[in-house]
Design a protein around this motif. Structure first.
Motif, PDB file in Angstrom:
ATOM      1  N   LEU A   1      -4.450  10.146  -7.856  1.00 41.57           N
ATOM      2  CA  LEU A   1      -4.006  10.347  -6.610  1.00 41.57           C
ATOM      3  C   LEU A   1      -4.347   9.152  -5.470  1.00 41.57           C
ATOM      4  CD1 LEU A   1      -2.382  12.296  -4.798  1.00 41.57           C
ATOM      5  CD2 LEU A   1      -4.607  13.286  -3.873  1.00 41.57           C
ATOM      6  N   PRO A   2      -5.729   8.521  -5.548  1.00 43.15           N
ATOM      7  CA  PRO A   2      -5.836   7.470  -4.778  1.00 43.15           C
ATOM      8  C   PRO A   2      -5.111   6.246  -5.008  1.00 43.15           C
ATOM      9  CG  PRO A   2      -7.990   8.550  -5.622  1.00 43.15           C
ATOM     10  CD  PRO A   2      -6.793   9.091  -6.100  1.00 43.15           C
ATOM     11  N   ALA A   3      -5.028   6.077  -6.342  1.00 45.53           N
ATOM     12  CA  ALA A   3      -3.906   4.831  -6.837  1.00 45.53           C
ATOM     13  C   ALA A   3      -2.426   4.990  -6.292  1.00 45.53           C
ATOM     14  CB  ALA A   3      -4.268   4.648  -8.319  1.00 45.53           C
ATOM     15  N   LEU A   4      -2.007   6.433  -6.411  1.00 43.19           N
ATOM     16  CA  LEU A   4      -0.831   6.874  -5.914  1.00 43.19           C
ATOM     17  C   LEU A   4      -0.677   6.382  -4.443  1.00 43.19           C
ATOM     18  CD1 LEU A   4       0.189   9.972  -8.001  1.00 43.19           C
ATOM     19  CD2 LEU A   4       1.413   7.594  -8.024  1.00 43.19           C
ATOM     20  N   VAL A   5      -1.732   6.962  -3.659  1.00 43.62           N
ATOM     21  CA  VAL A   5      -1.420   6.537  -2.270  1.00 43.62           C
ATOM     22  C   VAL A   5      -1.305   5.119  -2.170  1.00 43.62           C
ATOM     23  CG1 VAL A   5      -2.627   6.907  -0.252  1.00 43.62           C
ATOM     24  CG2 VAL A   5      -2.721   8.666  -1.825  1.00 43.62           C
ATOM     25  N   ASN A   6      -2.335   4.301  -2.758  1.00 42.28           N
ATOM     26  CA  ASN A   6      -2.171   2.728  -2.705  1.00 42.28           C
ATOM     27  C   ASN A   6      -0.618   2.238  -2.699  1.00 42.28           C
ATOM     28  OD1 ASN A   6      -3.689   0.727  -2.108  1.00 42.28           O
ATOM     29  ND2 ASN A   6      -3.543   0.242  -4.332  1.00 42.28           N
ATOM     30  N   GLU A   7      -0.142   3.022  -3.993  1.00 44.83           N
ATOM     31  CA  GLU A   7       1.186   2.476  -4.190  1.00 44.83           C
ATOM     32  C   GLU A   7       2.319   2.917  -3.114  1.00 44.83           C
ATOM     33  OE1 GLU A   7       2.914   0.640  -6.176  1.00 44.83           O
ATOM     34  OE2 GLU A   7       4.845   1.298  -5.879  1.00 44.83           O
ATOM     35  N   MET A   8       2.132   4.206  -2.664  1.00 42.04           N
ATOM     36  CA  MET A   8       2.698   4.511  -1.493  1.00 42.04           C
ATOM     37  C   MET A   8       2.871   3.675  -0.380  1.00 42.04           C
ATOM     38  SD  MET A   8       2.172   8.359  -1.674  1.00 42.04           S
ATOM     39  CE  MET A   8       2.966   9.285  -0.405  1.00 42.04           C
ATOM     40  N   ILE A   9       1.427   3.308   0.098  1.00 50.99           N
ATOM     41  CA  ILE A   9       1.089   2.233   1.204  1.00 50.99           C
ATOM     42  C   ILE A   9       2.088   0.840   0.979  1.00 50.99           C
ATOM     43  CG2 ILE A   9      -0.269   0.911   2.327  1.00 50.99           C
ATOM     44  CD1 ILE A   9      -2.421   3.193   1.938  1.00 50.99           C
ATOM     45  N   VAL A  10       1.794   0.463  -0.380  1.00 51.31           N
ATOM     46  CA  VAL A  10       2.711  -0.904  -0.676  1.00 51.31           C
ATOM     47  C   VAL A  10       4.113  -0.653  -0.487  1.00 51.31           C
ATOM     48  CG1 VAL A  10       3.065  -2.388  -2.452  1.00 51.31           C
ATOM     49  CG2 VAL A  10       0.622  -1.474  -2.380  1.00 51.31           C
ATOM     50  N   LEU A  11       4.423   0.720  -0.867  1.00 50.45           N
ATOM     51  CA  LEU A  11       6.102   0.575  -0.640  1.00 50.45           C
ATOM     52  C   LEU A  11       6.306   0.827   0.680  1.00 50.45           C
ATOM     53  CD1 LEU A  11       8.610   1.495  -2.531  1.00 50.45           C
ATOM     54  CD2 LEU A  11       7.981   3.703  -2.196  1.00 50.45           C
ATOM     55  N   ILE A  12       5.783   1.457   1.557  1.00 47.06           N
ATOM     56  CA  ILE A  12       6.381   1.470   2.975  1.00 47.06           C
ATOM     57  C   ILE A  12       6.445   0.111   3.348  1.00 47.06           C
ATOM     58  CG2 ILE A  12       5.560   2.148   5.283  1.00 47.06           C
ATOM     59  CD1 ILE A  12       4.082   4.610   4.260  1.00 47.06           C
ATOM     60  N   LYS A  13       5.469  -0.530   3.305  1.00 47.37           N
ATOM     61  CA  LYS A  13       5.395  -2.060   3.795  1.00 47.37           C
ATOM     62  C   LYS A  13       6.239  -3.163   3.144  1.00 47.37           C
ATOM     63  CE  LYS A  13       1.017  -2.459   3.086  1.00 47.37           C
ATOM     64  NZ  LYS A  13      -0.328  -2.945   3.151  1.00 47.37           N
ATOM     65  N   GLU A  14       6.623  -2.689   1.891  1.00 48.12           N
ATOM     66  CA  GLU A  14       7.481  -3.680   1.376  1.00 48.12           C
ATOM     67  C   GLU A  14       8.960  -3.415   1.506  1.00 48.12           C
ATOM     68  OE1 GLU A  14       6.799  -5.356  -3.095  1.00 48.12           O
ATOM     69  OE2 GLU A  14       7.528  -3.349  -3.275  1.00 48.12           O
ATOM     70  N   THR A  15       9.521  -2.073   2.272  1.00 49.62           N
ATOM     71  CA  THR A  15      10.678  -1.824   2.365  1.00 49.62           C
ATOM     72  C   THR A  15      11.000  -2.837   3.736  1.00 49.62           C
ATOM     73  OG1 THR A  15       9.925  -0.423   4.172  1.00 49.62           O
ATOM     74  CG2 THR A  15      10.690   0.554   2.076  1.00 49.62           C
ATOM     75  N   ALA A  16      10.201  -3.706   4.388  1.00 51.46           N
ATOM     76  CA  ALA A  16      10.591  -4.465   5.155  1.00 51.46           C
ATOM     77  C   ALA A  16      11.459  -5.566   4.956  1.00 51.46           C
ATOM     78  CB  ALA A  16       8.951  -5.175   5.623  1.00 51.46           C
ATOM     79  N   ILE A  17      11.506  -5.796   3.686  1.00 48.69           N
ATOM     80  CA  ILE A  17      12.540  -6.844   3.354  1.00 48.69           C
ATOM     81  C   ILE A  17      14.077  -6.261   3.046  1.00 48.69           C
ATOM     82  CG2 ILE A  17      10.790  -8.459   1.989  1.00 48.69           C
ATOM     83  CD1 ILE A  17      11.824  -7.223  -0.666  1.00 48.69           C
ATOM     84  N   ILE A  18      13.956  -5.105   3.429  1.00 52.16           N
ATOM     85  CA  ILE A  18      15.583  -4.613   3.383  1.00 52.16           C
ATOM     86  C   ILE A  18      16.322  -5.186   4.327  1.00 52.16           C
ATOM     87  CG2 ILE A  18      15.270  -2.579   4.928  1.00 52.16           C
ATOM     88  CD1 ILE A  18      16.757  -1.019   2.625  1.00 52.16           C
ATOM     89  N   GLY A  19      16.042  -5.677   5.364  1.00 53.42           N
ATOM     90  CA  GLY A  19      16.721  -6.379   6.350  1.00 53.42           C
ATOM     91  C   GLY A  19      17.737  -7.581   5.596  1.00 53.42           C
ATOM     92  N   TYR A  20      17.190  -8.160   4.415  1.00 56.59           N
ATOM     93  CA  TYR A  20      17.824  -9.077   3.891  1.00 56.59           C
ATOM     94  C   TYR A  20      19.262  -8.703   3.193  1.00 56.59           C
ATOM     95  CZ  TYR A  20      14.344 -12.437   3.864  1.00 56.59           C
ATOM     96  OH  TYR A  20      13.458 -13.398   4.745  1.00 56.59           O
ATOM     97  N   ILE A  21      19.387  -7.026   3.116  1.00 51.75           N
ATOM     98  CA  ILE A  21      20.446  -6.747   2.675  1.00 51.75           C
ATOM     99  C   ILE A  21      21.415  -6.239   3.880  1.00 51.75           C
ATOM    100  CG2 ILE A  21      20.083  -6.574  -0.023  1.00 51.75           C
ATOM    101  CD1 ILE A  21      19.666  -3.477   0.413  1.00 51.75           C
ATOM    102  N   GLY A  22      20.684  -6.520   4.840  1.00 51.40           N
ATOM    103  CA  GLY A  22      21.710  -5.903   6.235  1.00 51.40           C
ATOM    104  C   GLY A  22      21.220  -4.440   6.469  1.00 51.40           C
ATOM    105  N   GLU A  23      20.526  -4.061   6.227  1.00 50.17           N
ATOM    106  CA  GLU A  23      20.088  -2.694   6.826  1.00 50.17           C
ATOM    107  C   GLU A  23      18.790  -3.033   7.765  1.00 50.17           C
ATOM    108  OE1 GLU A  23      20.489   0.488   7.319  1.00 50.17           O
ATOM    109  OE2 GLU A  23      21.486   0.031   5.461  1.00 50.17           O
ATOM    110  N   GLN A  24      18.977  -2.330   9.053  1.00 51.01           N
ATOM    111  CA  GLN A  24      18.216  -2.481  10.148  1.00 51.01           C
ATOM    112  C   GLN A  24      17.183  -1.621  10.250  1.00 51.01           C
ATOM    113  OE1 GLN A  24      20.288  -2.975  13.988  1.00 51.01           O
ATOM    114  NE2 GLN A  24      21.778  -4.096  13.148  1.00 51.01           N
ATOM    115  N   ASP A  25      16.076  -2.199   9.380  1.00 52.31           N
ATOM    116  CA  ASP A  25      14.808  -1.182   9.597  1.00 52.31           C
ATOM    117  C   ASP A  25      13.951  -1.735  10.530  1.00 52.31           C
ATOM    118  OD1 ASP A  25      13.952  -3.880   8.452  1.00 52.31           O
ATOM    119  OD2 ASP A  25      12.265  -2.934   7.459  1.00 52.31           O
TER     120      ASP A  25
END
Lengths: 251, 229
Positions: free
Chosen positions: B156-180
């Motif tokens: 679970l701790p490692a999964l939470v870590n991955e979820m945190i990474v995921l939340i922040k990584e979505t910041a690059i979705i702007g490059y495909i024209g999505e307004q996050d």
């Protein structure tokens, strides 16, 4: 009353030329023996003699590389046999208990009977409580394994197997991981089982148990049965040289 | 101070610019949830296939496919994966980029989740499987009722870590024209020529999101540990 009175002539497990190799390393080099209903077969031997591997081959926790095991007349070494079905009738008790740490004691015991639809939830709970009462651990039913002593864990593990109403119980060094003062309570329960007529195959270093409770003692060495006899004969009049040497070291 | 309020007004209040951040946050959350769902699904599937292969030697082809997937996904930048997904794989389709993003991030996250869950399964002693099987439970029943619940708790701790990474990584979705969230902050910046205020606001919102997630996951972790002293 002695356990031997329960033995009848019906063969429960028939082992023919059983072999097991791990790569190049041959652990079992051809074992042939019958286990009759009501027998208490105690297997002894030096470490590395293959006795645990033999026991674990009886319910196919180890897949034999040769030979056959017939359980209640059915060839369970045949890959087409549904082994899960037959394992329900073969209880197994491990050196390290292997209770499920995320389940309560009651859940540990009722899990398999309920999941495998042998009983309803209520029936399973009732049976579990009755068995727990018999081993004096009913008050522990809602605790988790972590909170029990080694001896208590092993008695629960035995109860967990018994809840499936097995026809045979396999014990793989059930007291080897226990503190000395807890060995007695586990052996006492096993003795009780034997007297109730349970067919048992026991790998152990407890010679007292072998002598007192066993109906037959088997000596294994180098992946083979070197000698087997009733306890009195076995301990007083050993014939095999290796066995004599082994007994002189441990007795 | 007057300067601060003026800047605050210009960046957030004027023309209801804060609404852009709210919409951006919504996009970030939706993409994260899509990716999380898909990632956990893929991760579980692959972890089970690979563990089964390790134990029995069966499923050889599937295992090789899984390993290729893990190597490629973990060995290339997420950014490239997103762009390929948007411009090549779904280049001709009219699928919403918020869906495409979710799929791309999900496929990416799945690779990491797979290895996390597999390590969890491997952390459970073989005796647990043997106990289950010796009672007559099938491989699947043993896996599902005995191994996975314990493995899940361990990772679970490692999964939470991955979820945190995921939340922040979505910041690059702007490059495909999505307004996050990140893109929304950049849009404000392009209007007000002030980078500090909107970026700080975005950072604070990400931080709050991660802290909220961590809070609930810690709670879940404590609840799952009731059987230990």
């Amino acid at each position: 009353m002695s356990a031997s009175q329960n033995v009848n002539q019906e063969t429960l497990i028939e082992v023919k030329d059983l072999r097991k190799a791990f790569g190049e390393n041959e652990v079992l080099t051809g074992i042939t023996t019958d286990i009759k209903r009501g027998e208490v077969v105690v297997i002894i031997g030096p470490s590395g003699s293959g006795k645990s591997t033999f026991l674990r081959s009886l319910n196919l926790l180890e897949t034999p590389t040769g030979g056959t095991v017939l359980f209640e007349g059915i060839n369970i070494t045949d890959p087409k046999t549904d082994i899960d079905l037959h394992r329900q009738k073969m209880g197994m008790v491990f050196q390290h208990f292997n209770l499920f740490p995320h389940k309560t004691i009651l859940e540990n015991i009722t899990l398999a009977p309920v999941v495998l639809k042998k009983m309803t939830k209520d029936e399973a709970v009732q049976k579990a409580e009755e068995l727990l009462g018999r081993v004096g651990l009913l008050d522990k039913k809602d605790t988790y394994p972590e909170q029990l002593s080694g001896g208590q864990k092993q008695r629960i593990a035995i109860v967990r197997s018994l809840a499936m109403d097995p026809d045979v119980m396999l014990f793989d060094e059930p007291t080897s991981a226990l503190d000395p003062e807890m060995v007695g309570e586990v052996l006492e329960l096993m003795k009780q089982l034997a007297h109730d007529g349970m067919t048992m195959v026991v790998v152990t270093h407890e010679m007292g148990f072998a002598r007192e409770v066993g109906t037959r003692v088997v000596f294994m060495d180098e992946g083979q049965i070197k000698e087997q006899a009733a306890p009195d004969e076995f301990f007083q009049n050993p014939k095999d040289e290796r066995l004599k040497e082994f007994l002189s070291k441990i007795l | 101070m007057a300067d601060f309020s003026a800047k605050f007004y210009a960046n957030f209040i004027k023309d209801d610019r804060w609404l852009g951040l709210v919409t951006g946050l919504k996009v970030t959350i939706i993409v994260t949830l899509e990716a999380l769902l898909l990632g956990v699904l893929i991760g579980f599937l692959i972890a089970i296939i690979r563990s089964y292969h390790d134990k029995t030697g069966k499923f050889k082809i599937l295992d090789i496919l899984c390993r290729v997937y893990l190597t490629v996904i973990r060995g290339t930048p997420t950014m490239i994966q997103i762009l390929i997904m948007y411009l090549v794989v779904f280049g001709a389709s009219s699928l919403d980029s918020i869906i495409i993003g979710g799929i791309a991030f999900g496929i990416n996250s799945g690779a990491y989740v797979a290895e996390i869950i597999r390590s969890g399964i491997m952390s459970i002693p073989a005796g647990q499987t043997e106990a289950g099987r010796s009672l007559g439970l099938s491989y699947r029943q043993t896996m599902w009722l005995i191994i996975v619940p314990q493995a899940f708790k361990n990772v679970l701790p490692a999964l939470v870590n991955e979820m945190i990474v995921l939340i922040k990584e979505t910041a690059i979705i702007g490059y495909i024209g999505e307004q996050d969230l990140t893109k929304a902050a950049m849009i404000i910046q392009s209007r007000t020529f002030d980078a500090f205020m909107p970026l700080l606001a975005a950072a604070i919102i990400y931080l709050a999101l991660v802290m909220l997630l961590t809070f609930f996951m810690n709670k879940l972790e404590r609840r799952l540990r009731t059987n230990e002293r």
